[in-house]
Enzyme design. Structure first.
Site, PDB file in Angstrom:
ATOM      1  N   ASP A  24       0.833  -1.201   0.000  1.00  0.00           N
ATOM      2  CA  ASP A  24       0.000   0.000   0.000  1.00  0.00           C
ATOM      3  C   ASP A  24       0.872   1.257   0.000  1.00  0.00           C
ATOM      4  O   ASP A  24       2.073   1.205   0.330  1.00  0.00           O
ATOM      5  CB  ASP A  24      -0.890  -0.027   1.265  1.00  0.00           C
ATOM      6  CG  ASP A  24      -2.207   0.699   1.073  1.00  0.00           C
ATOM      7  OD1 ASP A  24      -2.317   1.498   0.132  1.00  0.00           O
ATOM      8  OD2 ASP A  24      -3.126   0.483   1.892  1.00  0.00           O
ATOM      9  N   ASP A  63     -10.639   2.048  -3.777  1.00  0.00           N
ATOM     10  CA  ASP A  63     -11.203   1.726  -2.466  1.00  0.00           C
ATOM     11  C   ASP A  63     -12.720   1.699  -2.520  1.00  0.00           C
ATOM     12  O   ASP A  63     -13.372   1.255  -1.581  1.00  0.00           O
ATOM     13  CB  ASP A  63     -10.779   2.783  -1.438  1.00  0.00           C
ATOM     14  CG  ASP A  63      -9.442   2.436  -0.796  1.00  0.00           C
ATOM     15  OD1 ASP A  63      -8.982   1.294  -0.974  1.00  0.00           O
ATOM     16  OD2 ASP A  63      -8.864   3.307  -0.134  1.00  0.00           O
TER      17      ASP A  63
HETATM   18  C1  DGJ Z   1      -5.852   1.935   1.911  1.00  0.00           C
HETATM   19  C2  DGJ Z   1      -6.194   0.787   1.013  1.00  0.00           C
HETATM   20  O1  DGJ Z   1      -6.625   1.248  -0.230  1.00  0.00           O
HETATM   21  C3  DGJ Z   1      -7.222  -0.083   1.706  1.00  0.00           C
HETATM   22  O2  DGJ Z   1      -7.616  -1.132   0.860  1.00  0.00           O
HETATM   23  C4  DGJ Z   1      -6.655  -0.609   3.000  1.00  0.00           C
HETATM   24  O3  DGJ Z   1      -5.601  -1.484   2.735  1.00  0.00           O
HETATM   25  C5  DGJ Z   1      -6.195   0.547   3.862  1.00  0.00           C
HETATM   26  N1  DGJ Z   1      -5.327   1.440   3.158  1.00  0.00           N
HETATM   27  C6  DGJ Z   1      -5.504   0.039   5.099  1.00  0.00           C
HETATM   28  O4  DGJ Z   1      -5.005   1.049   5.853  1.00  0.00           O
END
Ligand code: DGJ
Length: 719
Positions: A462, A530
């Protein structure tokens, strides 16, 4: 890698560079001064030396003809691809043709190298064009060498430039924001410069993606007709794609790293290599341009190249930071029960002095949180493996929380500009990947995480903030920061790939903040967004898959009301849109009803039967979601024996119109059995019957899908 005989005419004064793929041709040629002109990109035109007596009829005492790689200097005054400042502050460069060679690095791929030299200094520019013959893709980049001048500065250093001649130019490009990535803007180019760009440093694709389509000689976007040129820059950092329509109505397109705050110093004998720019040309509308890019991506670029990825349950939206081992093993039990194949433990498993129980602390301290998970990660991985599930885990290795042991120990590793505000975003700072020590550290995070349990199958990588007030305590020249950061990231990823060639690695960046062909050559997949809400996903996936193949776009089914949009869509709609990509789930299965679980079992089972089509098939878009009531697409196997059709009603307009769903890409002369998936009663009278390909393409289906959020998946199998 034997050099081949060149298909070049050296007759008279002009020399040509003739780059060909199965259906396209790009021709460059010298003028009387030895400058290399950009003469043609498009459909085949035959021999390049037909340009021998070519005349643009421009005034010869005013501006130059379109150059293959325009440098600032000489008679050129439009947007330059190259701008060099020499040590005596001269800022003019005049490139002339030196030599060329062509080789065949692998079957079906030709590499053309063209050497240009400045008339006055020892600056050399090598233009490289890789022609992917059957995919009709040309990948271009440039090597700029300071061949012996005192130190110089590259103020601009585009990867590639092309010049187009059409009456009208319709630009489609992909804007957006967090949770709303890859929305499409369509606009006519007018005189002047239109640029799509990003300056956020590391999360560069939420607001605009470094890719586009240009429909030529038209004011309307067409899936199946007309000339389209598509382009995508393979770079995960700041970029700029500029379209300049000049007074002759021609458009030059310059693509490369964003030159803002990035003047790059080049010492004597140093070479700067620009990222690759991917071009394709289609005579059959946007659809063929997409299929060319997808074929190239799967055959030559993407790390995973269409391997089947396991369906998964990710813990994030189901548990967030609030879990213990039992929460997770229960989720694994449910994942297994529904037929999923992998469990991924997301954020929240690490940090002791500053436990990662929320997003405010702990990044950088990658040791297991003993209070939360005293059993360790190996217990969880073993549990998953014992149930026949693969196991994956989340890291965010480029980041550090101010509240972390790492920040206390290595404040000098944080990206910051002396004496200026050190801003936080999501309570975190960025680590300085220009610094080799930080690169080693970031590599070690991945490496150590892999050692937490035997056989970790998947890492979600991430990256949740962008760059502000940039600065590196390692670099002596801050203007190298943006380029060196991304090169540092790629170098770490290359090391990881050497040691862990088979682990699946996802590029996530608050959803789709790092979706580009540069990342995809090192990561197996991207977290598309997301936002997993069904209706939003229609637009996000429509845009993303215009350029990037579905085999790399992660798409999950989540709970309702959706955590991002609050919208409530039926579970079937959520499954039917997620199944058009890399299917996963991201919710707490405990909160699902038995009826929902039964449906999920069925939908996952049927996905396994057609996912090879989603991963490796040809994409045909059948209904444009920006156009009306429906969105529809299909994937057809390369031998046209099987296909899967996805159809959605995305808004209520009226119950009167009948959905006219004409298929594409099938063999007109074959007979296909059409079966709707995951329903007791089909929405189409023809489900279960056999039809000719010609019937399905020329007459089509008329499914009864009048209500908003009606959706259907049809599987087609040739007899
Ligand atoms: C942002 C990501 O896009 C999410 O899917 C998740 O992994 C969160 N971070 C976790 O903090």
């Amino acid at each position: 890698m034997a050099a081949l005989v060149l298909s070049v005419s050296a007759a008279a004064q002009r020399t040509f560079v003739n780059i060909e793929t199965a259906n396209t041709q790009m021709v460059l040629g010298t003028d009387a001064k030895g400058q290399l002109l950009f003469l043609h990109y498009g459909a085949k035109i035959g021999r390049a030396d037909q340009f021998e007596d070519w005349n643009s009829y421009r005034r010869t005492d005013y501006s130059t003809d379109p150059l293959a790689y325009p440098a600032q200097g000489g008679r050129f005054f439009n947007e330059p691809a190259l701008a060099v400042k020499y040590h005596d502050t001269d800022q003019n460069t005049e490139l002339v043709y030196g030599s060329q060679s062509v080789s065949e690095p692998k079957s079906g791929v030709k590499r053309y190298e063209v050497l240009l030299k400045d008339v006055k200094t020892k600056l050399e520019v090598k233009l490289i064009y890789m022609a992917y013959v059957k995919e009709d893709v040309i990948v271009a980049n440039t090597e700029i060498t300071n061949g012996g001048c005192k130190a110089i500065t590259l103020d601009r250093y585009a990867s590639s430039a092309i010049n187009l001649r059409a009456g009208k130019y319709l630009l489609s490009h992909f804007y957006g924001s967090w949770a709303r990535e890859m929305q499409i803007d369509r606009e006519m180019l007018t005189h002047g410069v239109k640029a799509i760009e990003n300056k956020q440093g590391v999360r560069t694709t939420h607001n605009e993606n470094p890719s586009f389509m240009l429909s030529l000689d038209t004011e309307s976007f067409s899936e199946n007709d007309g000339e389209v040129i598509a382009g995508a820059l393979a770079w995960s950092g700041n970029y700029r794609l500029a379209f300049q329509m000049d007074e002759t109505n021609q458009v030059s397109v310059l693509c490369g790293i964003n030159p803002d705050a990035a003047a790059y110093p080049l010492k004597k004998h140093e070479t700067f290599t620009t990222p690759e720019m991917v071009w394709t040309y289609s005579l059959k509308g946007a659809g063929q341009a997409t299929r060319n890019l997808h074929d190239w991506a799967r055959n030559h670029c993407c790390y995973s190249q269409a391997e089947i990825c396991p369906t998964l349950l990710n813990s994030w939206e189901g548990a967030y930071f609030d879990f213990d081992a039992k929460t997770l093993t229960d989720m694994m039990d449910d994942a297994k029960d529904m037929g999923l194949e992998m469990f991924v433990l997301d954020d929240g498993w690490f940090g002791n002095k500053y436990p990662r129980n929320n997003s405010k602390q702990g990044l950088g301290d990658w040791d297991i949180n003993h209070e939360k998970l005293p059993e360790g990660i190996s217990y969880l991985a073993d549990y998953a493996h014992s149930k026949g599930l693969k196991f994956g885990i989340w890291i965010e290795p480029e980041m550090v929380s101010p509240k972390s042991e790492l920040a206390e120990k290595h404040p000098e590793w944080v990206v910051s500009s002396k004496d200026r505000e050190l801003t936080t975003t999501r309570s975190q700072w960025l680590l300085d990947l220009t610094n080799p020590k930080v690169q080693d550290f970031v590599f070690s995070i991945f490496d150590n995480t892999m050692q937490l349990a035997p056989g970790i199958d998947y890492i979600k990588w991430d990256c949740n903030r962008h760059v502000e007030n940039f600065g590196s305590s390692y670099l002596d020249d801050q203007s190298k920061f943006y380029v060196d950061y991304i090169q540092g990231l790629y170098s770490v990823m290359r090391r990881i790939r050497e040691k862990y060639p088979h682990v699946i690695v996802q590029s996530c960046s608050s959803g789709g903040g790092r979706v580009d062909f540069g990342a995809l050559s090192l990561f197996d997949e991207v977290w598309t967004s997301d936002n997993t809400e069904g209706l939003s996903r229609v637009f996000i996936q429509y845009g993303t898959n215009m350029i990037y193949p579905a085999c790399v776009t992660g798409s999950h089914v989540s709970a309702v009301p959706n955590h991002q949009s609050g919208n409530v869509t039926p579970m079937k709609f959520r499954f039917d849109i997620a199944a058009a990509g890399r299917l996963g789930m991201e919710l707490q299965p405990k909160n699902m009803t038995e009826e929902e679980k039964t449906f999920a079992r069925k939908a996952i089972e049927s996905y396994k039967g057609y996912r090879d089509l989603v991963f490796g098939g040809d994409l045909y878009r059948l209904a444009d979601p920006y156009d009306g009531q429906h969105y529809a697409l299909m994937y057809v196997s390369k031998d046209r024996s099987r296909a899967v059709v996805f159809a959605y009603t995305i808004k209520y307009q009226s119950r009167t119109p009948i959905f006219d769903l004409r298929l594409a890409g099938l063999d007109a002369d074959r007979r296909y059995k059409v079966t709707e998936q995951n329903v007791e009663k089909s929405c189409w009278w023809g489900s279960g019957k056999v039809f000719d390909g010609s019937f399905l393409m020329n007459h089509g289906l008329n499914p009864d899908m009048k209500k908003v959020y009606d959706s259907a998946i049809f599987l087609l199998e040739a007899e």
